[in-house]
Enzyme design. Structure first.
Site, PDB file in Angstrom:
ATOM      1  CB  SER A  20      -0.665   5.447  -5.379  1.00  0.00           C
ATOM      2  OG  SER A  20      -1.370   6.523  -4.826  1.00  0.00           O
ATOM      3  CG  HIS A  50      -1.804  12.100  -6.563  1.00  0.00           C
ATOM      4  ND1 HIS A  50      -2.307  10.830  -6.784  1.00  0.00           N
ATOM      5  CD2 HIS A  50      -0.615  11.922  -5.934  1.00  0.00           C
ATOM      6  CE1 HIS A  50      -1.456   9.935  -6.306  1.00  0.00           C
ATOM      7  NE2 HIS A  50      -0.427  10.561  -5.802  1.00  0.00           N
ATOM      8  NE  ARG A 107      -1.820   6.571  -0.355  1.00  0.00           N
ATOM      9  CZ  ARG A 107      -2.868   6.176  -1.062  1.00  0.00           C
ATOM     10  NH1 ARG A 107      -4.081   6.256  -0.563  1.00  0.00           N
ATOM     11  NH2 ARG A 107      -2.720   5.733  -2.292  1.00  0.00           N
ATOM     12  CE  LYS A 144       0.329  10.471  -1.502  1.00  0.00           C
ATOM     13  NZ  LYS A 144       0.442  10.860  -2.913  1.00  0.00           N
ATOM     14  CB  CYS A 165       0.183   4.475 -12.190  1.00  0.00           C
ATOM     15  SG  CYS A 165      -1.184   3.442 -11.652  1.00  0.00           S
ATOM     16  CG  ASP A 174       3.124  11.920  -4.736  1.00  0.00           C
ATOM     17  OD1 ASP A 174       2.535  11.170  -5.534  1.00  0.00           O
ATOM     18  OD2 ASP A 174       2.815  11.984  -3.530  1.00  0.00           O
ATOM     19  CE1 TYR A 233       4.639   2.132   4.069  1.00  0.00           C
ATOM     20  CE2 TYR A 233       2.805   3.439   3.270  1.00  0.00           C
ATOM     21  CZ  TYR A 233       3.967   2.746   3.045  1.00  0.00           C
ATOM     22  OH  TYR A 233       4.469   2.689   1.784  1.00  0.00           O
ATOM     23  NE  ARG A 255       5.283   3.629  -1.334  1.00  0.00           N
ATOM     24  CZ  ARG A 255       4.485   4.520  -1.917  1.00  0.00           C
ATOM     25  NH1 ARG A 255       4.944   5.684  -2.297  1.00  0.00           N
ATOM     26  NH2 ARG A 255       3.218   4.232  -2.137  1.00  0.00           N
TER      27      ARG A 255
HETATM   28  C1  OXD Z   1       0.845   7.433  -2.827  1.00  0.00           C
HETATM   29  C2  OXD Z   1       2.173   7.972  -2.493  1.00  0.00           C
HETATM   30  O1  OXD Z   1       0.384   6.456  -2.200  1.00  0.00           O
HETATM   31  O2  OXD Z   1       2.605   8.895  -3.183  1.00  0.00           O
HETATM   32  O3  OXD Z   1       0.215   7.994  -3.738  1.00  0.00           O
HETATM   33  O4  OXD Z   1       2.788   7.492  -1.530  1.00  0.00           O
HETATM   34 MN    MN Z   2       1.194   9.695  -4.573  1.00  0.00          MN
END
Ligand code: OXD
Ligand code: MN
Length: 590
Positions: free
Chosen positions: A254, A232, A74, A212, A256, A281, A203, A375
C-alpha cells in the site's frame, strides 16, 4: 447471522432481518444505486456535516469528508481471520476461533444501529456479465460508506440482477461504525463461510467491505479452493510502437506507487510507447482456455492516496478525481479547493486560511495539511488512460508480474526471475518500508510477500503452494520481475527519477518477454546491462545506472538471513520449492 455461499434472495432477506434484529436500526433502506439515491444521500450528509461541498466549478459533484482522527488507516492488529483451525490462518494473520469471535463481537453489534438508518447495499465486484464477477451485500449504518461503494463498486440493481441469475450467491458483510472507540474496533473474516463483520471504523479498507475484505482476504481463500488467484495487484497494458498491447500485473505494498504506475504517462508516447490502465489495486486471475492467465479488475473506482498526486506525478489520477469524487482527510483552501501536500508541483505551503484535515486553520509550522493517508475516491471510467478492455468479461491476458517495494538499499532498480518457480520465491521474499496506509510505525522494513501480508486470507505458506500449483497449470506463466523505484544514495536522494520514466523499465520487461533484451546474470536474477535500458531523452549517468543496478552480495547475505527467519515461521506449510530456492540463493551469493 451466519452465511453459506449459496443463499438465494430469501436468504438475503433473512440475513437482513437477522442483522436488523441484532443491531436494532430505526429504519432499513435497500439501495438501488441510482443517481437520485446518491443525490439524496449526499444532500443528507451535507446537512449533517459528514460531507462538505468542495468548489463546484473546479470539482463538480465532489465532496470532502473528515473521518474521526482516531480512524484514518487500516488497523491490521484488529483485522482477524477466523478459521476453525489457527494453522489455516497461518503465522502472519491475527486469528480467533469463529465461535468465540462471533460471541465477543456480536455483543458489540447488539443495538449498534439504534436511532440510525441501516443501508442494505448490494454490489458487484468484477464487470457485469463476467464469469469472474461476485456479488457482495454490505449492511452498513454509514451513508459515507454507501457513497464510496457507489463509486468503487457496481452497486445496486446490477448486483441484484446478477444475484438472481447466479443462483442467489452473495458474500454478506455486516458493518457498523459503532461508537468509533478504537478498543471496540474489529474487522472479522470468516473465510470458511465467506462472511465479513466489521465494527468500530468508518475508514476505507476497514469499512468498504468489497475492497480488501471481500476482493482480497475472502477471495484469496476462494481462489485457493477453486484454482484461481486474487492478488493485491495493479493491471496495466503497455502499448508498443506496433500498436500491440502487453498486459502486466504488479504487486506493491500500500502507498508504494501502484496507482501511479497503473496510470503512467509515457514520456515516449511520440515513439509509440504508452500505458493503459485496467486497475490500480486488485487483480482476479483465472486460467483461460488457452492456458494463459487472464485478469479482471474487480473494482469500479479508485481509492487512491492523495498526498504527492499532482499534474506532473499522475495527471491521469488528477483527471479522474476532477469530478464526481470524494476526498477524505485532505485540506480545504478558502476557495474550497481540496489541498494536500504535493498537489501543486513545487508548492510547499497551502494558501493562507487553508483548513487542515482536522478542521482547524493551518498555520506555518504545523506538521501537515492533509493526513499522510488521505484519499480520493474517483470513478475509474473518468481516467483518461482507462483501457478500452477494462470491463471485458474475460479480462486481459497477463504476460508479466511485477513485484516491488520501497527499499532505500538492497533491491536494485530492476531484475527478472530465472523462471516461474524462482519468481514465486522472489515474491515470497519481498520486503518494503512501512507507509501510512496502515496504522503504526512508518519507515520500518517489513517482509511483505507479494504485497499480500495484510490481505492474504489464509496461511501464507499454503498461498505460496497455490502459486506454485498455478504455475504448473499455466501453459505460458507470466515472466516475473522485481522493481525498486526508491533506491537512495548516501545523502538520501532517490537515484531513479521514477513516475513516467518507469516506462523504461516496462520496455525492458517487454523485450525480455519477447526473449530479447540485454541482461546479465546475477545471484538474484537477470538485471539489465547498464546500457540495457532505453534511456533516450533522460539524463542519467552510466555511473548512476551502475549504482541502481548493483547487487551487493553483503546486503543480500543479510537479506537472505532475514528471509530465512521469516520463512521459518511457516514450518511444514512452507513449500519445499521455496526452501530450495532459498538455499539456491545462498549458493549463488557464495
Ligand atoms: C491499501 C489500499 O491500503 O489500497 O492497500 O487502500
Ligand atoms: Mn491496496
Amino acid at each position: 447471522m451466519s452465511g453459506t455461499t449459496t443463499r438465494g434472495t430469501a436468504a438475503l432477506e433473512k440475513w437482513v432481518e437477522d442483522s436488523a434484529r441484532l443491531t436494532k436500526p430505526e429504519r432499513i433502506v435497500w439501495c438501488d444505486g441510482s443517481e437520485q439515491e446518491y443525490a439524496d444521500l449526499v444532500a443528507g450528509m451535507l446537512r449533517t456535516g459528514e460531507l462538505i461541498q468542495v468548489n463546484e466549478r473546479a470539482y463538480p459533484n465532489s465532496y470532502l469528508h473528515r473521518s474521526n482522527p482516531n480512524d484514518v488507516a487500516r488497523t491490521e492488529e484488529v483485522t482477524l481471520i477466523c478459521t476453525e483451525r489457527q494453522e489455516d490462518a497461518g503465522p502472519t494473520n491475527y486469528w480467533e476461533d469463529p465461535k468465540s469471535a462471533k460471541e465477543r463481537v456480536g455483543k458489540l453489534f447488539d443495538g449498534a444501529m439504534r436511532g440510525r438508518t441501516m443501508y442494505v447495499v448490494p454490489y458487484l465486484m468484477g464487470p457485469a456479465g463476467s464469469p469472474h464477477a461476485k456479488v457482495g451485500v454490505e449492511i452498513t449504518d454509514s451513508a459515507y460508506v454507501v457513497a464510496n461503494l457507489r463509486i468503487t463498486t457496481r452497486m445496486g440493481k446490477v448486483a441484484m440482477d446478477t444475484l438472481e441469475k447466479n443462483g442467489g450467491q452473495f458474500v454478506p458483510g455486516l458493518h457498523s461504525t459503532g461508537d468509533l472507540d478504537p478498543k471496540k474496533r474489529w474487522i472479522l473474516h470468516f473465510p470458511e463461510e465467506q462472511l465479513i463483520w466489521s465494527i468500530g471504523s468508518g475508514y476505507g479498507g476497514n469499512a468498504l467491505l468489497g475492497k480488501k475484505c471481500l476482493s482480497l482476504r475472502l477471495a484469496s481463500w476462494m481462489g485457493w479452493k477453486e484454482g484461481w488467484m486474487a492478488e493485491h495487484m495493479l493491471i496495466l497494458g503497455l502499448e508498443d510502437p506496433s500498436g500491440a498491447v502487453t498486459y502486466m500485473a504488479g504487486a506493491f505494498p500500500s502507498a508504494c506507487g501502484k496507482t501511479n504506475l497503473a496510470m503512467l504517462v509515457s514520456p515516449l508516447a511520440d515513439r509509440g510507447w504508452r500505458v493503459w490502465t485496467v486497475g490500480d489495486d486488485i487483480a482476479w486471475m483465472r486460467i483461460g482456455e488457452d492456458g494463459r492467465l487472464w485478469a479482471v479488475n474487480p473494482e469500479n473506482g479508485f481509492f487512491g492516496v492523495a498526498p504527492g498526486t499532482n499534474v506532473e506525478t499522475n495527471p491521469n489520477a488528477m483527471a479522474s478525481l476532477s469530478a464526481n469524487s470524494i476526498f477524505t482527510n485532505v485540506g480545504l483552501t478558502p476557495d474550497k479547493l481540496p489541498w494536500w501536500e504535493g498537489i501543486d508541483p513545487g508548492v510547499k505551503t497551502p494558501p493562507p486560511g487553508t483548513i487542515n484535515w482536522l478542521g482547524h486553520e493551518w498555520k506555518p509550522g504545523d506538521e501537515v495539511v492533509a493526513h499522510p493517508n488521505s484519499r480520493f475516491t474517483a470513478p475509474a471510467s473518468q481516467c483518461p488512460s482507462i483501457s478500452p478492455h477494462w470491463e471485458d468479461p474475460q479480462g486481459v491476458p497477463i504476460s508479466a508480474f511485477i513485484f516491488g517495494g520501497r527499499r532505500a538499499r538492497v533491491a536494485p532498480l530492476l531484475y527478472q526471475a530465472f523462471n516461474w518457480r524462482h519468481g514465486v520465491f522472489v515474491g515470497a521474499g519481498m520486503a518494503s518500508e512501512k507507509t501510512a496506509a496502515a496504522a503504526g510505525k512508518v519507515g520500518e522494513t517489513r517482509r511483505d510477500p507479494m504485497a499480500m501480508l495484510p490481505f492474504c486470507g489464509y496461511n501464507m505458506g499454503d498461498y505460496w503452494g497455490h502459486w506454485l500449483a498455478m504455475g504448473e497449470k499455466l501453459t505460458q506463466p507470466p515472466e516475473v520481475f522485481h522493481v525498486n523505484w526508491f533506491r537512495k544514495d548516501e545523502d538520501g536522494n532517490f537515484l531513479w527519477p521514477g513516475f513516467g520514466e518507469n516506462v523504461r523499465a516496462l520496455m525492458w520487461m517487454h523485450e525480455r518477454i519477447q526473449g530479447k533484451g540485454d541482461a546479465r546474470e546475477t545471484a538474484i536474477g537477470y538485471t539489465p546491462t547498464p546500457d540495457g535500458l532505453d534511456l533516450e531523452g533522460v539524463d542519467i549517468s552510466a555511473h548512476r545506472m551502475e549504482r541502481l543496478l548493483t547487487v551487493d552480495a553483503d546486503d543480500w547475505r543479510d537479506e537472505w538471513a532475514e528471509q530465512g527467519v521469516f520463512f521459518g515461521q511457516f514450518k511444514d506449510h512452507l513449500p519445499a520449492a521455496i526452501s530450495e530456492e532459498h538455499d539456491a540463493l545462498k549458493r549463488r551469493l557464495g
